[in-house]
Design an enzyme around this catalytic site. Structure first.
Site, PDB file in Angstrom:
ATOM      1  CE  LYS A  21      -0.912 -43.588  40.558  1.00 17.57           C
ATOM      2  NZ  LYS A  21      -0.262 -42.497  41.289  1.00 17.57           N
ATOM      3  CD  GLU A  77      -9.559 -44.828  30.869  1.00 22.45           C
ATOM      4  OE1 GLU A  77      -9.364 -44.924  32.098  1.00 22.45           O
ATOM      5  OE2 GLU A  77      -8.659 -44.539  30.065  1.00 22.45           O
ATOM      6  CG  ASP A  78     -10.732 -42.447  34.534  1.00 22.01           C
ATOM      7  OD1 ASP A  78     -10.467 -42.640  33.321  1.00 22.01           O
ATOM      8  OD2 ASP A  78      -9.968 -41.808  35.281  1.00 22.01           O
ATOM      9  CG  ASP A  81     -10.489 -35.670  27.299  1.00 20.22           C
ATOM     10  OD1 ASP A  81     -11.439 -35.015  26.863  1.00 20.22           O
ATOM     11  OD2 ASP A  81      -9.428 -35.140  27.673  1.00 20.22           O
ATOM     12  CG  PHE A 130     -10.105 -31.362  34.202  1.00 17.29           C
ATOM     13  CD1 PHE A 130      -9.470 -32.015  33.160  1.00 17.29           C
ATOM     14  CD2 PHE A 130      -9.748 -31.677  35.508  1.00 17.29           C
ATOM     15  CE1 PHE A 130      -8.488 -32.964  33.404  1.00 17.29           C
ATOM     16  CE2 PHE A 130      -8.761 -32.622  35.766  1.00 17.29           C
ATOM     17  CZ  PHE A 130      -8.132 -33.257  34.702  1.00 17.29           C
ATOM     18  CB  VAL A 131     -15.201 -34.244  36.026  1.00 23.09           C
ATOM     19  CG1 VAL A 131     -16.327 -33.405  35.462  1.00 23.09           C
ATOM     20  CG2 VAL A 131     -14.815 -35.351  35.048  1.00 23.09           C
ATOM     21  NE  ARG A 143      -5.407 -40.794  41.292  1.00 28.73           N
ATOM     22  CZ  ARG A 143      -5.400 -40.716  39.971  1.00 28.73           C
ATOM     23  NH1 ARG A 143      -6.513 -40.880  39.300  1.00 28.73           N
ATOM     24  NH2 ARG A 143      -4.294 -40.463  39.315  1.00 28.73           N
TER      25      ARG A 143
END
Ligand code: IMP
Length: 157
Positions: A21, A77-78, A81, A130-131, A143
């Protein structure tokens, strides 16, 4: 980034594949900066479940509806990682006969990479934090935050 994509794919048939998402907010911004005709589709894969650590297991939850045979694909993609999700997705999409499959990400956390992956378009490199926000979640939440925020460690440890 939109300008670069517009000139790199000028005269080519391009489909943007947003990874749900998290990728949809970035895709919505990015596509409005692309000045050539593009097709849009979405794919949904399992990522972290309810934890902030990668399981390494990639599962397709929703596939794209569009045929990508003989088209150029840009995965949107966001964040990259470990790279496991995109490595799998790129290889899987290549089996369908596209002319090319490239990767565009809003954020990159290279310090956590487990597999090599070429990123073709990258917004920002970020440290190992972690964002959340701008489409990115923790356990389904945050979100909708308009800004990108570092999640305090005591929220997930
Ligand atoms: P990878 O397979 O480890 O590269 O994981 C990529 C996916 O993990 C992203 O699409 C996100 O859903 C999730 N992810 C990785 N880092 C973060 C983060 O800092 N915040 C929120 N989600 C993240």
């Amino acid at each position: 980034m939109g300008n670069r994509i517009s000139s790199d794919y000028e005269g080519k048939e391009l489909i943007l594949v947003g990874v749900l998402k998290g990728g949809f907010v970035f895709l919505a911004d990015l596509m409005r900066e692309i000045k050539i005709p593009v097709d849009i589709d979405f794919i949904s894969v399992s990522s972290y479940g309810n934890s902030s650590k990668s399981s390494g297991v990639v599962r397709i939850i929703k596939d794209i509806d569009t045929s990508i045979t003989n088209k150029h694909v840009l995965i949107v993609e966001d964040i990259v990682d470990t790279g496991l999700t995109l490595k799998y997705l790129k290889e899987m999409l290549y089996t369908r006969g596209p002319l090319s499959v490239k990767i565009c990400t809003a954020l990159d956390k290279p310090s956590r990479r487990k597999v090599h992956i070429d990123i073709d378009y990258e917004g920002f490199t970020i440290p190992d934090e972690f964002v959340v926000g701008f489409g990115l979640d923790y356990s389904g939440k945050y979100r909708n935050l308009p800004d990108l925020c570092i999640l305090k460690e005591d929220a997930y440890s």
